[in-house]
Write a protein that holds these residues in place. Structure first.
Motif, PDB file in Angstrom:
ATOM      1  N   SER A 149       0.832  -1.204   0.000  1.00 38.87           N
ATOM      2  CA  SER A 149       0.000   0.000   0.000  1.00 38.87           C
ATOM      3  C   SER A 149       0.869   1.257   0.000  1.00 38.87           C
ATOM      4  O   SER A 149       0.587   2.228  -0.706  1.00 38.87           O
ATOM      5  CB  SER A 149      -0.936   0.016   1.214  1.00 38.87           C
ATOM      6  OG  SER A 149      -1.887  -1.026   1.136  1.00 38.87           O
ATOM      7  N   ILE A 150       1.939   1.233   0.799  1.00 37.20           N
ATOM      8  CA  ILE A 150       2.852   2.376   0.828  1.00 37.20           C
ATOM      9  C   ILE A 150       3.545   2.542  -0.516  1.00 37.20           C
ATOM     10  O   ILE A 150       3.649   3.656  -1.055  1.00 37.20           O
ATOM     11  CB  ILE A 150       3.883   2.218   1.967  1.00 37.20           C
ATOM     12  CG1 ILE A 150       3.183   2.350   3.327  1.00 37.20           C
ATOM     13  CG2 ILE A 150       5.005   3.239   1.834  1.00 37.20           C
ATOM     14  CD1 ILE A 150       4.092   2.094   4.514  1.00 37.20           C
ATOM     15  N   ALA A 153       0.362   3.190  -3.281  1.00 40.98           N
ATOM     16  CA  ALA A 153      -0.567   4.300  -3.019  1.00 40.98           C
ATOM     17  C   ALA A 153       0.126   5.567  -2.545  1.00 40.98           C
ATOM     18  O   ALA A 153      -0.399   6.667  -2.744  1.00 40.98           O
ATOM     19  CB  ALA A 153      -1.613   3.865  -1.988  1.00 40.98           C
ATOM     20  N   VAL A 154       1.300   5.425  -1.937  1.00 36.49           N
ATOM     21  CA  VAL A 154       1.977   6.600  -1.377  1.00 36.49           C
ATOM     22  C   VAL A 154       3.149   7.053  -2.245  1.00 36.49           C
ATOM     23  O   VAL A 154       3.426   8.254  -2.320  1.00 36.49           O
ATOM     24  CB  VAL A 154       2.467   6.309   0.062  1.00 36.49           C
ATOM     25  CG1 VAL A 154       3.259   7.483   0.616  1.00 36.49           C
ATOM     26  CG2 VAL A 154       1.290   5.983   0.966  1.00 36.49           C
ATOM     27  N   ILE A 155       3.823   6.130  -2.900  1.00 33.81           N
ATOM     28  CA  ILE A 155       5.018   6.494  -3.672  1.00 33.81           C
ATOM     29  C   ILE A 155       4.737   6.526  -5.177  1.00 33.81           C
ATOM     30  O   ILE A 155       4.793   7.582  -5.810  1.00 33.81           O
ATOM     31  CB  ILE A 155       6.187   5.536  -3.364  1.00 33.81           C
ATOM     32  CG1 ILE A 155       6.541   5.607  -1.872  1.00 33.81           C
ATOM     33  CG2 ILE A 155       7.405   5.883  -4.224  1.00 33.81           C
ATOM     34  CD1 ILE A 155       7.597   4.629  -1.422  1.00 33.81           C
ATOM     35  N   PRO A 158       1.233   8.778  -6.506  1.00 34.70           N
ATOM     36  CA  PRO A 158       1.384  10.226  -6.635  1.00 34.70           C
ATOM     37  C   PRO A 158       2.342  10.658  -7.746  1.00 34.70           C
ATOM     38  O   PRO A 158       2.089  11.637  -8.442  1.00 34.70           O
ATOM     39  CB  PRO A 158       1.925  10.636  -5.255  1.00 34.70           C
ATOM     40  CG  PRO A 158       1.359   9.622  -4.326  1.00 34.70           C
ATOM     41  CD  PRO A 158       1.394   8.335  -5.107  1.00 34.70           C
ATOM     42  N   HIS A 226       1.441  15.443  -2.505  1.00 39.62           N
ATOM     43  CA  HIS A 226       0.532  14.350  -2.860  1.00 39.62           C
ATOM     44  C   HIS A 226       0.864  13.103  -2.035  1.00 39.62           C
ATOM     45  O   HIS A 226      -0.026  12.442  -1.499  1.00 39.62           O
ATOM     46  CB  HIS A 226       0.648  14.055  -4.353  1.00 39.62           C
ATOM     47  CG  HIS A 226      -0.508  13.312  -4.919  1.00 39.62           C
ATOM     48  ND1 HIS A 226      -0.899  13.396  -6.236  1.00 39.62           N
ATOM     49  CD2 HIS A 226      -1.385  12.429  -4.354  1.00 39.62           C
ATOM     50  CE1 HIS A 226      -1.932  12.627  -6.457  1.00 39.62           C
ATOM     51  NE2 HIS A 226      -2.240  12.017  -5.326  1.00 39.62           N
ATOM     52  N   MET A 227       2.149  12.783  -1.928  1.00 41.44           N
ATOM     53  CA  MET A 227       2.571  11.632  -1.123  1.00 41.44           C
ATOM     54  C   MET A 227       2.188  11.828   0.340  1.00 41.44           C
ATOM     55  O   MET A 227       1.703  10.895   1.004  1.00 41.44           O
ATOM     56  CB  MET A 227       4.088  11.447  -1.238  1.00 41.44           C
ATOM     57  CG  MET A 227       4.579  10.921  -2.562  1.00 41.44           C
ATOM     58  SD  MET A 227       6.395  10.764  -2.568  1.00 41.44           S
ATOM     59  CE  MET A 227       6.666   9.976  -4.161  1.00 41.44           C
ATOM     60  N   THR A 228       2.413  13.039   0.833  1.00 38.03           N
ATOM     61  CA  THR A 228       2.095  13.336   2.241  1.00 38.03           C
ATOM     62  C   THR A 228       0.604  13.176   2.515  1.00 38.03           C
ATOM     63  O   THR A 228       0.200  12.561   3.515  1.00 38.03           O
ATOM     64  CB  THR A 228       2.531  14.773   2.589  1.00 38.03           C
ATOM     65  OG1 THR A 228       3.930  14.919   2.312  1.00 38.03           O
ATOM     66  CG2 THR A 228       2.273  15.075   4.054  1.00 38.03           C
ATOM     67  N   ASN A 230      -1.594  11.366   0.797  1.00 33.39           N
ATOM     68  CA  ASN A 230      -1.989   9.959   0.695  1.00 33.39           C
ATOM     69  C   ASN A 230      -1.568   9.152   1.913  1.00 33.39           C
ATOM     70  O   ASN A 230      -2.302   8.273   2.369  1.00 33.39           O
ATOM     71  CB  ASN A 230      -1.392   9.339  -0.568  1.00 33.39           C
ATOM     72  CG  ASN A 230      -2.174   9.698  -1.818  1.00 33.39           C
ATOM     73  OD1 ASN A 230      -2.993  10.608  -1.811  1.00 33.39           O
ATOM     74  ND2 ASN A 230      -1.915   8.994  -2.900  1.00 33.39           N
ATOM     75  N   PHE A 231      -0.390   9.477   2.461  1.00 31.94           N
ATOM     76  CA  PHE A 231       0.060   8.720   3.630  1.00 31.94           C
ATOM     77  C   PHE A 231      -0.717   9.103   4.884  1.00 31.94           C
ATOM     78  O   PHE A 231      -1.259   8.242   5.577  1.00 31.94           O
ATOM     79  CB  PHE A 231       1.560   8.932   3.873  1.00 31.94           C
ATOM     80  CG  PHE A 231       2.060   8.209   5.102  1.00 31.94           C
ATOM     81  CD1 PHE A 231       2.241   6.837   5.083  1.00 31.94           C
ATOM     82  CD2 PHE A 231       2.308   8.901   6.279  1.00 31.94           C
ATOM     83  CE1 PHE A 231       2.678   6.160   6.221  1.00 31.94           C
ATOM     84  CE2 PHE A 231       2.746   8.242   7.411  1.00 31.94           C
ATOM     85  CZ  PHE A 231       2.924   6.858   7.376  1.00 31.94           C
ATOM     86  N   ILE A 235      -3.114   6.001   4.504  1.00 27.40           N
ATOM     87  CA  ILE A 235      -2.407   4.843   5.054  1.00 27.40           C
ATOM     88  C   ILE A 235      -2.332   4.870   6.577  1.00 27.40           C
ATOM     89  O   ILE A 235      -2.538   3.849   7.242  1.00 27.40           O
ATOM     90  CB  ILE A 235      -0.980   4.757   4.469  1.00 27.40           C
ATOM     91  CG1 ILE A 235      -1.048   4.656   2.945  1.00 27.40           C
ATOM     92  CG2 ILE A 235      -0.238   3.557   5.052  1.00 27.40           C
ATOM     93  CD1 ILE A 235      -1.821   3.463   2.426  1.00 27.40           C
TER      94      ILE A 235
END
Length: 346
Positions: A149-150, A153-155, A158, A226-228, A230-231, A235
């Motif tokens: 997921s990280i 969805a996070v890396i 975005p 965007h990463m921030t 989403n996390f 997450i």
């Protein structure tokens, strides 16, 4: 095709409204094809999985097969089409870290506000027409393992989304009208999610990401934010919830609080450190929203771009950008597919 190969989007002598409208028509067609290829690839993958009698996919395969139609098939075709339009990156500007932090707070306010709008409309549709709308993406992520997921969805997510809906798009069209192409980027980003729950907050934060890229010319700022987002908003609460028995929590709702079993289970829940962390998370989130509202009220007049030299000005800007065959086709297929998914659920 030669029209787009030879067309200089920043040559004001050539920038008459009809020619500009052709460019946005091509942009709309490119993202329309993006959706067609993605839907087709998803359909073929579903057939292949069914024919192989695969009934369970681990988290890694779930993400890979779910994202492949978008990024391995749909976007590459879209990008090849968009290369017909010359690209020019906005001028470089450095953004201080303190402004990134301020933008994050404002993004939090916009995201939660958009989520509330989506939830209200979804609730109205459910209560008035019996139409059930699920937040499929969030439900999918909540069932997956943390590490994939990280990663996805996070890396990766975005990075790819900012490339597709900020850099690749805005490098080709922002020179016509910064204001309206920022709005266009946000709307297209919201629609591509094909989900009513996600449309409003994705559109709002998409516009902010587009604004940040337009004024800085650096994709890394919108990618980092965007990463921030989403996390922290996707997450992190999921990590806490995975250590809570949500079914047991839901079963306590509406029961007699004086019942010894209910009291025992409630005390057990309250003593779970992950429940306390989740409670703390929501308290901090509320503080972030308040800070975001204050910052937005203080700075909303400063969040603007200089469009005085842009070829498209009112009143011809909106019709040229939004009301052409390509864009209309893109709007129709994204909205139509969203409705199709709702019909399948009901």
């Amino acid at each position: 095709m030669d029209t787009y190969n030879n067309y200089d989007i920043y040559d004001t002598e050539k920038n008459d409204t009809k020619e500009i409208k052709k460019v946005f028509n091509w942009v709309g067609l490119s993202y329309f094809v993006f959706m067609i290829v993605e839907i087709g690839a998803s359909f073929l993958l579903a057939i292949a999985i069914k024919s192989l009698h695969i009934t369970h996919l681990n988290s890694w395969l779930t993400y890979i097969l779910g994202l492949a139609p978008i990024w391995a098939f749909g976007f590459p075709v879209c990008y090849l089409m968009l290369r017909k339009i010359p690209a020019k990156r906005p001028a470089d500007e450095v953004m201080k870290p303190k402004y990134l932090v301020q933008f994050y707070f404002m993004l939090t306010f916009m995201m939660i506000g958009g989520s509330i709008i989506g939830n209200i409309i979804s609730t109205i549709l459910k209560e008035s027409a019996g139409i059930l709308i699920n937040n499929d993406t969030i439900e999918l992520i909540s069932k997956q393992k943390i590490l994939p997921s990280i990663l996805f969805a996070v890396i990766l997510g975005p990075i790819l989304e900012e490339l597709a809906f900020r850099k690749v798009l805005l490098d080709r069209v922002s020179g016509y009208s910064k204001k309206y192409t920022i709005i266009l980027s946000g709307i297209m980003f919201g629609l591509i999610h094909t989900n009513l729950y996600q449309f409003f907050y994705a559109a709002f934060i998409g516009m902010m990401f587009a604004y940040i890229y337009t004024i800085t010319g650096k994709l890394r700022y919108s990618v980092i934010l965007h990463m921030t987002v989403n996390f922290i908003h996707g997450i992190l609460p999921m990590i806490f919830m995975k250590h809570l028995d949500m079914d047991e929590l839901n079963s306590l709702t509406g029961l007699d609080k004086n019942d010894p079993r209910v009291l025992q289970e409630t005390l057990k829940l309250y003593s779970n450190p992950y429940f306390l962390l989740l409670l703390l998370y929501y308290m901090v989130l509320l503080a972030f929203i308040i800070i975001g509202i204050i910052l937005y009220v203080q700075n909303h007049k400063r969040i603007k771009v200089n469009d005085s030299q842009s070829p498209l000005q009112k009143p011809e800007a909106a019709p040229a950008i939004f009301f052409n065959v390509g864009m209309i086709l893109f709007f129709v297929i994204t909205i139509g597919y969203s409705i199709y998914e709702i019909v399948l659920m009901n």
